[in-house]
Design an enzyme around this catalytic site. Structure first.
Site, mmCIF file in Angstrom:
data_model
loop_
_atom_site.group_PDB
_atom_site.id
_atom_site.type_symbol
_atom_site.label_atom_id
_atom_site.label_comp_id
_atom_site.label_asym_id
_atom_site.label_seq_id
_atom_site.Cartn_x
_atom_site.Cartn_y
_atom_site.Cartn_z
ATOM 1 N N ARG A 1 15.142 15.791 -4.926
ATOM 2 C CA ARG A 1 15.404 16.575 -3.719
ATOM 3 C C ARG A 1 16.884 16.676 -3.373
ATOM 4 N NH1 ARG A 1 11.098 14.421 0.328
ATOM 5 N NH2 ARG A 1 11.976 12.579 -0.639
ATOM 6 N N LYS B 1 2.843 3.448 -13.055
ATOM 7 C CA LYS B 1 1.832 2.816 -12.214
ATOM 8 C C LYS B 1 2.267 2.973 -10.751
ATOM 9 C CE LYS B 1 3.229 -1.656 -11.094
ATOM 10 N NZ LYS B 1 3.204 -3.035 -10.957
ATOM 11 N N HIS C 1 4.874 -1.566 -18.136
ATOM 12 C CA HIS C 1 6.090 -2.013 -18.831
ATOM 13 C C HIS C 1 5.921 -3.388 -19.496
ATOM 14 C CE1 HIS C 1 6.865 -3.938 -14.950
ATOM 15 N NE2 HIS C 1 7.556 -4.816 -15.636
ATOM 16 N N GLU D 1 6.450 -14.719 -9.180
ATOM 17 C CA GLU D 1 7.766 -14.215 -8.780
ATOM 18 C C GLU D 1 8.308 -15.113 -7.689
ATOM 19 O OE1 GLU D 1 7.961 -9.549 -8.783
ATOM 20 O OE2 GLU D 1 6.102 -10.206 -7.876
ATOM 21 N N ASP E 1 -1.405 -4.490 -7.449
ATOM 22 C CA ASP E 1 -0.047 -4.312 -7.985
ATOM 23 C C ASP E 1 0.113 -4.953 -9.371
ATOM 24 O OD1 ASP E 1 2.638 -3.547 -7.940
ATOM 25 O OD2 ASP E 1 3.280 -5.468 -7.097
ATOM 26 N N HIS F 1 -0.990 -5.325 -15.350
ATOM 27 C CA HIS F 1 -0.308 -6.256 -16.268
ATOM 28 C C HIS F 1 -1.220 -7.391 -16.729
ATOM 29 C CE1 HIS F 1 3.056 -4.054 -14.903
ATOM 30 N NE2 HIS F 1 3.329 -4.767 -13.837
ATOM 31 N N LYS G 1 3.891 -13.832 -5.042
ATOM 32 C CA LYS G 1 5.308 -13.727 -4.666
ATOM 33 C C LYS G 1 5.708 -14.980 -3.906
ATOM 34 C CE LYS G 1 5.561 -8.706 -4.495
ATOM 35 N NZ LYS G 1 6.505 -8.528 -5.609
HETATM 36 N N1 LIG Z 1 11.190 0.916 -8.683
HETATM 37 C C1 LIG Z 1 10.530 0.197 -9.555
HETATM 38 O O1 LIG Z 1 11.006 -0.841 -10.026
HETATM 39 C C2 LIG Z 1 9.156 0.613 -10.034
HETATM 40 C C3 LIG Z 1 8.410 -0.279 -10.820
HETATM 41 C C4 LIG Z 1 7.159 0.128 -11.297
HETATM 42 C C5 LIG Z 1 6.676 1.390 -10.983
HETATM 43 N N2 LIG Z 1 7.407 2.229 -10.188
HETATM 44 C C6 LIG Z 1 6.845 3.558 -9.907
HETATM 45 O O2 LIG Z 1 7.795 4.548 -10.278
HETATM 46 C C7 LIG Z 1 7.738 5.653 -9.399
HETATM 47 C C8 LIG Z 1 9.121 5.862 -8.785
HETATM 48 O O3 LIG Z 1 9.490 4.717 -8.045
HETATM 49 P P1 LIG Z 1 10.920 4.527 -7.365
HETATM 50 O O4 LIG Z 1 10.978 3.123 -6.900
HETATM 51 O O5 LIG Z 1 11.997 5.027 -8.253
HETATM 52 O O6 LIG Z 1 10.785 5.493 -6.080
HETATM 53 P P2 LIG Z 1 11.949 6.037 -5.150
HETATM 54 O O7 LIG Z 1 13.165 5.188 -5.240
HETATM 55 O O8 LIG Z 1 11.334 6.266 -3.810
HETATM 56 O O9 LIG Z 1 12.318 7.457 -5.796
HETATM 57 C C9 LIG Z 1 11.492 8.589 -5.646
HETATM 58 C C10 LIG Z 1 12.151 9.782 -6.313
HETATM 59 O O10 LIG Z 1 11.311 10.926 -6.112
HETATM 60 C C11 LIG Z 1 12.056 11.965 -5.504
HETATM 61 N N3 LIG Z 1 11.200 12.686 -4.567
HETATM 62 C C12 LIG Z 1 10.346 12.158 -3.653
HETATM 63 N N4 LIG Z 1 9.709 13.142 -2.977
HETATM 64 C C13 LIG Z 1 10.186 14.304 -3.484
HETATM 65 C C14 LIG Z 1 9.913 15.664 -3.212
HETATM 66 N N5 LIG Z 1 9.015 16.046 -2.293
HETATM 67 N N6 LIG Z 1 10.573 16.603 -3.918
HETATM 68 C C15 LIG Z 1 11.481 16.248 -4.859
HETATM 69 N N7 LIG Z 1 11.779 14.965 -5.171
HETATM 70 C C16 LIG Z 1 11.137 14.012 -4.476
HETATM 71 C C17 LIG Z 1 13.177 11.293 -4.773
HETATM 72 O O11 LIG Z 1 14.235 12.218 -4.653
HETATM 73 P P3 LIG Z 1 15.317 12.123 -3.450
HETATM 74 O O12 LIG Z 1 15.729 10.687 -3.399
HETATM 75 O O13 LIG Z 1 16.396 13.020 -3.902
HETATM 76 O O14 LIG Z 1 14.605 12.533 -2.210
HETATM 77 C C18 LIG Z 1 13.513 10.156 -5.742
HETATM 78 O O15 LIG Z 1 14.329 10.628 -6.772
HETATM 79 C C19 LIG Z 1 6.645 5.325 -8.387
HETATM 80 O O16 LIG Z 1 5.434 5.884 -8.849
HETATM 81 C C20 LIG Z 1 6.556 3.799 -8.443
HETATM 82 O O17 LIG Z 1 5.278 3.357 -8.078
HETATM 83 C C21 LIG Z 1 8.628 1.867 -9.714
#
Ligand SMILES: NC(=O)c1ccc[n+]([C@@H]2O[C@H](COP(=O)([O-])OP(=O)(O)OC[C@H]3O[C@@H](n4cnc5c(N)ncnc54)[C@H](OP(=O)(O)O)[C@@H]3O)[C@@H](O)[C@H]2O)c1
Length: 510
Positions: free
Chosen positions: A60, A168, A198, A236, A255, A260, A358
């Site tokens: 976005r 996930k 992962h 954790e 989670d 996992h 945790k």
């Molecule tokens: N973070 C981790 O370590 C982790 C681990 C395992 C799984 N996951 C999974 O990976 C996925 C991403 O996680 P994350 O932690 O990276 O999430 P995040 O930090 O909230 O990032 C979400 C991303 O999606 C974009 N986005 C959200 N709504 C949008 C919309 N309506 N239009 C366009 N772009 C939009 C955001 O863009 P903007 O910021 O530009 O708005 C941002 O780039 C999730 O499914 C999560 O469950 C994450």
């Protein structure tokens, strides 16, 4: 020309994917910055990305290409596993594009579809593309529909491919997982869907298969004749950090256990696959997951807890209820422990104990195989007082390796036998560092190698195991109260110890 003498299954030589585009939806998010962009850099640095590779980011935020390049570079520098080489980054940056847009914006997706075509012409991606959904799960349907509408998911050229990578959580329960699978299947064929767990990308998890199936030593005793029980732990030391929004209402079982830990159980318990390929591995894992049974007295063998304030590494930490964003009186569990049985000839009568939590004393993931005691000891009872059960422990993280615990004679004139440990440490046995899980998995996606990615049937079989546990806990919330509190820095609630004590066992202290 291919070498007729080379076995096509030979994986010793590095495999480099063909030309392709990697489209990351949610490229400005936490996962993309911490894991995906560094993984792309590491792959490029190891020479594992093809010349016709392009990286396309979508999110976005209204960033231009220049802003994005700068932020992506910082992320790559911070998270890279391999050394920094400016010329490698320069090559990636030249083939990187950022497109700002919202998921419900048709124009933005039309532009993206056009950009993919343009990049194919300018960079020669051969029409191949992988779409990584690094986005909030509630955005999956919108993005999938946009891909379908714009035809982005279709292979336009013969011999080209289009794949989707799903992060996930794979749903919230069985019903939502089936619905998500249906949505994905409407747009992509099953072979083109890569679900990331992962843990399966971790070297030690893959080594479990090498340990079991490349050696003669372990497999003959890998059954209920010799194994007493199996303990799988993922602990954790951190709390929920700033992720209350995601964690509230999700909890430890959804989670971690659902994905996992059940995958680790499946790899530990499965029979030998006919080949080392995706279909054969999946066939064996699914047999195990379908053979898993919950105990009849479920309430006694499905224990949950929530961390209270306490001390960890000399620091005072707050309880879950006091974390920012957590609802007052929240009943979300931060600790879950369950007993499962695998109803097959190999495993009849061997309990599998799974636990995750945790704010436990330290970060550790391990699979502990606890063997039966020797049926007869020709020593005096006092001589073996310090002798425990033999154990084989696969340490998934940290200190990746394998430990074998067995009895040994204490030096001296007496005949005292005590436990000792024999250690294999990845870091010491090999000079090459293990790739990061995301590095390995991303490469496999681009290669189309699905061996390390769970499929629909596995996800649904796992929810079939977790759903009754969640239903029990919801019932307990309504009639008996929420999870038992445990002090931060301790190994979970008392109920988890009581659960094993009931079976005459105790948890390993990793
Ligand atoms: N973070 C981790 O370590 C982790 C681990 C395992 C799984 N996951 C999974 O990976 C996925 C991403 O996680 P994350 O932690 O990276 O999430 P995040 O930090 O909230 O990032 C979400 C991303 O999606 C974009 N986005 C959200 N709504 C949008 C919309 N309506 N239009 C366009 N772009 C939009 C955001 O863009 P903007 O910021 O530009 O708005 C941002 O780039 C999730 O499914 C999560 O469950 C994450």
């Amino acid at each position: 020309m291919t070498n007729p003498l080379r076995d096509p299954r030979d994986r010793r030589l590095p495999r480099v994917p063909g030309p392709c585009a990697l489209v990351v939806f949610g490229v400005t998010g936490d996962l993309a910055r911490k894991k995906l962009i560094p993984a792309v850099y590491d792959l490029a640095n190891r020479g594992l990305l093809p010349p016709g590779f392009v990286l396309l980011g979508f999110a976005r935020r209204d960033w231009g290409d220049g802003d994005f390049e700068q932020i992506a570079k910082e992320a790559a520098k911070k998270g890279a596993r391999t050394g920094w080489r400016e010329e490698v980054w320069h090559r990636i940056a030249e083939a990187t594009k950022f497109l700002p847009g919202s998921f419900d914006d048709d124009d933005a997706f039309d532009q993206l579809a056009q950009l993919l075509k343009d990049l194919d012409e300018s960079h020669g991606t051969d029409g191949n593309a992988a779409f990584y959904l690094s986005i909030p799960p509630n955005a999956f349907p919108t993005v999938l529909k946009q891909m379908e509408r714009t035809g982005m998911a279709d292979n336009e050229q013969t011999n080209s491919w289009r794949r989707v990578v799903v992060e996930k959580p794979f749903g919230h329960d069985l019903a939502s997982a089936i619905e998500l699978n249906r949505l994905v299947d409407e747009v992509f064929t099953a072979d083109d869907v890569f679900r990331i767990d992962h843990y399966l990308g971790k070297e030690t998890v893959q080594n479990l298969l090498a340990l079991r199936f490349a050696n003669e030593l372990f497999e003959p005793i890998w059954n209920s004749h010799h194994i007493d029980s199996v303990q799988i732990t993922m602990a954790e030391d951190v709390g929920i950090e700033s992720r209350a929004g995601f964690y509230e209402g999700t909890g430890a079982a959804r989670d971690v256990l659902q994905n996992h830990l059940l995958q680790l159980l499946a790899l530990t318990a499965m029979d030998e696959p006919v080949h080392f390929d995706a279909a054969a591995l999946r066939a064996e894992k699914i047999k195990v997951l379908n053979a898993v049974c919950l105990p009849k007295e479920l309430a006694a063998y499905a224990v949950r807890g929530q961390y209270d304030q306490g001390w960890l590494a000399g620091e005072r930490v707050k309880g879950y209820q006091a974390e920012e964003g957590v609802k007052p009186q929240s009943t979300t569990e931060t600790f879950a422990a369950i007993r499962l049985d695998v109803e097959t000839r190999r495993w009849a009568g061997v309990p599998f104990y799974l636990r995750t939590g945790k704010r436990l004393p330290r970060r550790v993931t391990e699979i502990g195989i606890v063997f039966k005691k020797a049926p007869h000891l020709p020593f005096a009872q006092n001589d073996t007082e310090e002798l425990g059960a033999n154990q084989l422990v696969v340490r998934v993280q940290p200190d990746e390796g394998v430990t074998l615990r067995f009895g040994s004679k204490v030096p001296g004139t007496t005949m005292e036998v005590r436990d000792v440990a024999m250690d294999f440490l990845y870091g010491e046995a090999f000079t090459e560092n293990s790739p990061e899980a995301y590095e390995r998995l991303l490469l496999d996606v681009l290669l189309g190698d699905a061996a390390l990615f769970p499929r629909n049937e596995e996800v649904e079989a796992s929810w079939r195991i977790i759903d009754p546990i969640e239903a029990l806990w919801t019932h307990q919330d309504e009639h008996h109260g929420g999870p038992e509190l445990y002090r931060a820095g301790e190994w979970g609630p008392r109920g988890a110890d009581e659960m094993l004590a009931r079976d005459g066992r105790a948890w390993r202290r990793p």
